[in-house]
Design a protein around this motif. Sequence first.
Motif, PDB file in Angstrom:
ATOM      1  N   LEU A  10       0.826  -1.211   0.000  1.00  0.00           N
ATOM      2  CA  LEU A  10       0.000   0.000   0.000  1.00  0.00           C
ATOM      3  C   LEU A  10       0.861   1.262   0.000  1.00  0.00           C
ATOM      4  CD1 LEU A  10      -2.843  -1.048   2.459  1.00  0.00           C
ATOM      5  CD2 LEU A  10      -3.019  -0.752  -0.018  1.00  0.00           C
ATOM      6  N   ILE A  11       1.923   1.239   0.789  1.00  0.00           N
ATOM      7  CA  ILE A  11       2.826   2.385   0.827  1.00  0.00           C
ATOM      8  C   ILE A  11       3.500   2.579  -0.521  1.00  0.00           C
ATOM      9  CG2 ILE A  11       5.051   3.161   1.772  1.00  0.00           C
ATOM     10  CD1 ILE A  11       4.061   2.156   4.495  1.00  0.00           C
ATOM     11  N   GLU A  12       3.930   1.475  -1.109  1.00  0.00           N
ATOM     12  CA  GLU A  12       4.597   1.558  -2.408  1.00  0.00           C
ATOM     13  C   GLU A  12       3.660   2.130  -3.476  1.00  0.00           C
ATOM     14  OE1 GLU A  12       7.722  -1.354  -4.547  1.00  0.00           O
ATOM     15  OE2 GLU A  12       5.757  -2.242  -4.159  1.00  0.00           O
ATOM     16  N   LYS A  13       2.384   1.816  -3.372  1.00  0.00           N
ATOM     17  CA  LYS A  13       1.417   2.259  -4.373  1.00  0.00           C
ATOM     18  C   LYS A  13       0.984   3.709  -4.174  1.00  0.00           C
ATOM     19  CE  LYS A  13      -2.298   0.395  -6.997  1.00  0.00           C
ATOM     20  NZ  LYS A  13      -1.577   0.175  -8.218  1.00  0.00           N
ATOM     21  N   PHE A  14       0.874   4.170  -2.922  1.00  0.00           N
ATOM     22  CA  PHE A  14       0.245   5.459  -2.669  1.00  0.00           C
ATOM     23  C   PHE A  14       1.129   6.525  -2.031  1.00  0.00           C
ATOM     24  CE2 PHE A  14      -3.345   2.451  -2.652  1.00  0.00           C
ATOM     25  CZ  PHE A  14      -4.063   3.001  -3.694  1.00  0.00           C
ATOM     26  N   VAL A  15       2.224   6.145  -1.399  1.00  0.00           N
ATOM     27  CA  VAL A  15       3.025   7.128  -0.674  1.00  0.00           C
ATOM     28  C   VAL A  15       4.261   7.485  -1.485  1.00  0.00           C
ATOM     29  CG1 VAL A  15       4.289   7.578   1.459  1.00  0.00           C
ATOM     30  CG2 VAL A  15       2.200   6.235   1.533  1.00  0.00           C
ATOM     31  N   PRO A  16       4.449   8.763  -1.776  1.00  0.00           N
ATOM     32  CA  PRO A  16       5.648   9.158  -2.516  1.00  0.00           C
ATOM     33  C   PRO A  16       6.877   9.102  -1.608  1.00  0.00           C
ATOM     34  CG  PRO A  16       4.347  11.088  -1.971  1.00  0.00           C
ATOM     35  CD  PRO A  16       3.575   9.892  -1.509  1.00  0.00           C
ATOM     36  N   PHE A  94      -5.904  -6.309   0.227  1.00  0.00           N
ATOM     37  CA  PHE A  94      -5.182  -5.411  -0.680  1.00  0.00           C
ATOM     38  C   PHE A  94      -6.052  -5.070  -1.886  1.00  0.00           C
ATOM     39  CE2 PHE A  94      -2.413  -4.702  -4.343  1.00  0.00           C
ATOM     40  CZ  PHE A  94      -1.686  -3.620  -3.892  1.00  0.00           C
ATOM     41  N   ILE A  95      -6.696  -6.081  -2.446  1.00  0.00           N
ATOM     42  CA  ILE A  95      -7.561  -5.867  -3.607  1.00  0.00           C
ATOM     43  C   ILE A  95      -8.710  -4.928  -3.258  1.00  0.00           C
ATOM     44  CG2 ILE A  95      -9.153  -7.019  -5.209  1.00  0.00           C
ATOM     45  CD1 ILE A  95      -7.340  -9.511  -4.927  1.00  0.00           C
ATOM     46  N   TYR A  96      -9.240  -5.046  -2.051  1.00  0.00           N
ATOM     47  CA  TYR A  96     -10.352  -4.216  -1.610  1.00  0.00           C
ATOM     48  C   TYR A  96      -9.893  -2.789  -1.284  1.00  0.00           C
ATOM     49  CZ  TYR A  96     -14.048  -2.440   1.431  1.00  0.00           C
ATOM     50  OH  TYR A  96     -15.010  -1.661   2.000  1.00  0.00           O
ATOM     51  N   LEU A  97      -8.724  -2.668  -0.658  1.00  0.00           N
ATOM     52  CA  LEU A  97      -8.278  -1.364  -0.174  1.00  0.00           C
ATOM     53  C   LEU A  97      -7.793  -0.428  -1.280  1.00  0.00           C
ATOM     54  CD1 LEU A  97      -6.379  -2.208   3.122  1.00  0.00           C
ATOM     55  CD2 LEU A  97      -8.530  -0.988   2.868  1.00  0.00           C
ATOM     56  N   VAL A  98      -7.197  -0.970  -2.332  1.00  0.00           N
ATOM     57  CA  VAL A  98      -6.632  -0.104  -3.374  1.00  0.00           C
ATOM     58  C   VAL A  98      -7.691   0.813  -3.978  1.00  0.00           C
ATOM     59  CG1 VAL A  98      -5.569  -0.110  -5.659  1.00  0.00           C
ATOM     60  CG2 VAL A  98      -4.624  -1.539  -3.858  1.00  0.00           C
ATOM     61  N   PRO A  99      -8.857   0.306  -4.438  1.00  0.00           N
ATOM     62  CA  PRO A  99      -9.849   1.240  -4.982  1.00  0.00           C
ATOM     63  C   PRO A  99     -10.419   2.189  -3.928  1.00  0.00           C
ATOM     64  CG  PRO A  99     -10.449  -1.034  -5.498  1.00  0.00           C
ATOM     65  CD  PRO A  99      -9.249  -1.074  -4.642  1.00  0.00           C
ATOM     66  N   ILE A 101      -8.866   3.445  -1.311  1.00  0.00           N
ATOM     67  CA  ILE A 101      -7.886   4.502  -1.063  1.00  0.00           C
ATOM     68  C   ILE A 101      -7.830   5.457  -2.250  1.00  0.00           C
ATOM     69  CG2 ILE A 101      -5.435   4.964  -0.698  1.00  0.00           C
ATOM     70  CD1 ILE A 101      -5.322   2.359   0.924  1.00  0.00           C
ATOM     71  N   LYS A 102      -7.896   4.913  -3.464  1.00  0.00           N
ATOM     72  CA  LYS A 102      -7.901   5.780  -4.648  1.00  0.00           C
ATOM     73  C   LYS A 102      -9.103   6.716  -4.619  1.00  0.00           C
ATOM     74  CE  LYS A 102      -5.360   3.063  -8.024  1.00  0.00           C
ATOM     75  NZ  LYS A 102      -5.430   2.300  -9.282  1.00  0.00           N
ATOM     76  N   ASN A 103     -10.270   6.196  -4.294  1.00  0.00           N
ATOM     77  CA  ASN A 103     -11.470   7.037  -4.204  1.00  0.00           C
ATOM     78  C   ASN A 103     -11.331   8.087  -3.117  1.00  0.00           C
ATOM     79  OD1 ASN A 103     -12.770   5.739  -6.281  1.00  0.00           O
ATOM     80  ND2 ASN A 103     -13.928   4.389  -4.942  1.00  0.00           N
ATOM     81  N   PHE A 104     -10.740   7.710  -1.997  1.00  0.00           N
ATOM     82  CA  PHE A 104     -10.546   8.653  -0.903  1.00  0.00           C
ATOM     83  C   PHE A 104      -9.589   9.766  -1.311  1.00  0.00           C
ATOM     84  CE2 PHE A 104      -8.225  10.056   2.885  1.00  0.00           C
ATOM     85  CZ  PHE A 104      -9.285  10.559   3.622  1.00  0.00           C
ATOM     86  N   ILE A 105      -8.494   9.386  -1.973  1.00  0.00           N
ATOM     87  CA  ILE A 105      -7.512  10.381  -2.404  1.00  0.00           C
ATOM     88  C   ILE A 105      -8.113  11.321  -3.449  1.00  0.00           C
ATOM     89  CG2 ILE A 105      -5.341  10.669  -3.664  1.00  0.00           C
ATOM     90  CD1 ILE A 105      -4.326   8.153  -2.238  1.00  0.00           C
ATOM     91  N   ASN A 106      -8.860  10.752  -4.378  1.00  0.00           N
ATOM     92  CA  ASN A 106      -9.451  11.558  -5.438  1.00  0.00           C
ATOM     93  C   ASN A 106     -10.703  12.293  -4.997  1.00  0.00           C
ATOM     94  OD1 ASN A 106      -7.463  10.716  -7.209  1.00  0.00           O
ATOM     95  ND2 ASN A 106      -8.672   8.983  -7.930  1.00  0.00           N
ATOM     96  N   GLY A 107     -11.265  11.926  -3.859  1.00  0.00           N
ATOM     97  CA  GLY A 107     -12.476  12.564  -3.367  1.00  0.00           C
ATOM     98  C   GLY A 107     -13.728  12.080  -4.078  1.00  0.00           C
ATOM     99  N   ASP A 108     -13.647  10.959  -4.769  1.00  0.00           N
ATOM    100  CA  ASP A 108     -14.797  10.452  -5.521  1.00  0.00           C
ATOM    101  C   ASP A 108     -15.917   9.963  -4.618  1.00  0.00           C
ATOM    102  OD1 ASP A 108     -13.448  11.007  -7.809  1.00  0.00           O
ATOM    103  OD2 ASP A 108     -12.828   8.942  -8.204  1.00  0.00           O
ATOM    104  N   SER A 109     -15.591   9.397  -3.490  1.00  0.00           N
ATOM    105  CA  SER A 109     -16.633   8.829  -2.628  1.00  0.00           C
ATOM    106  C   SER A 109     -17.553   9.919  -2.091  1.00  0.00           C
ATOM    107  CB  SER A 109     -16.006   8.040  -1.478  1.00  0.00           C
ATOM    108  OG  SER A 109     -15.223   8.904  -0.663  1.00  0.00           O
ATOM    109  N   GLU A 110     -17.004  11.076  -1.773  1.00  0.00           N
ATOM    110  CA  GLU A 110     -17.838  12.170  -1.276  1.00  0.00           C
ATOM    111  C   GLU A 110     -18.718  12.719  -2.382  1.00  0.00           C
ATOM    112  OE1 GLU A 110     -15.176  15.016   0.342  1.00  0.00           O
ATOM    113  OE2 GLU A 110     -14.409  13.645   1.848  1.00  0.00           O
ATOM    114  N   ALA A 111     -18.186  12.802  -3.594  1.00  0.00           N
ATOM    115  CA  ALA A 111     -18.959  13.333  -4.714  1.00  0.00           C
ATOM    116  C   ALA A 111     -20.114  12.405  -5.063  1.00  0.00           C
ATOM    117  CB  ALA A 111     -18.057  13.539  -5.926  1.00  0.00           C
ATOM    118  N   GLU A 112     -19.884  11.097  -5.002  1.00  0.00           N
ATOM    119  CA  GLU A 112     -20.942  10.143  -5.315  1.00  0.00           C
ATOM    120  C   GLU A 112     -22.084  10.239  -4.323  1.00  0.00           C
ATOM    121  OE1 GLU A 112     -19.124   6.335  -5.469  1.00  0.00           O
ATOM    122  OE2 GLU A 112     -17.998   6.758  -7.277  1.00  0.00           O
TER     123      GLU A 112
END
Length: 138
Positions: A10-16, A94-99, A101-112
Amino acid sequence: MRIYQLFHALIEKFVPMDKSTQDDLQLEAVKFYNQALEEKIFIDISNEEIVKDNSTNFNVDGYDKKAVKPYKLKHKVIGFLDQWYIRYLNALLFIYLVPKIKNFINGDSEAEEGDDEEEDQGDFKQFMEYQRYKKSMI
């Protein structure tokens, strides 16, 4: 997948973070995990010997039973997390968390969620306008 591998992925995928820092972080996690696992295995072996010694000397006069060594919290957690089905669940997590976290980072869940509320209110407004129209025709 062990828990530290899940966190590292998760860190490798999302943390710079630069590669050397990621590797150092994972190395420390592996050391801690393996050390706790080795301690747990040592406690298990010691407790088996204590139980065996207590059972063989059970009828000997003057023999004091030895107490088994208790686990610390980290040994209990590591023992639980190292079971095969928990490792499978970590991989599925991991499969569940990646989308998520992506939605959380992009703010998509709040918009939906907001879109659904606006659609519901829009339908309600149309219904109320229709009701007013019907009353005006009477």
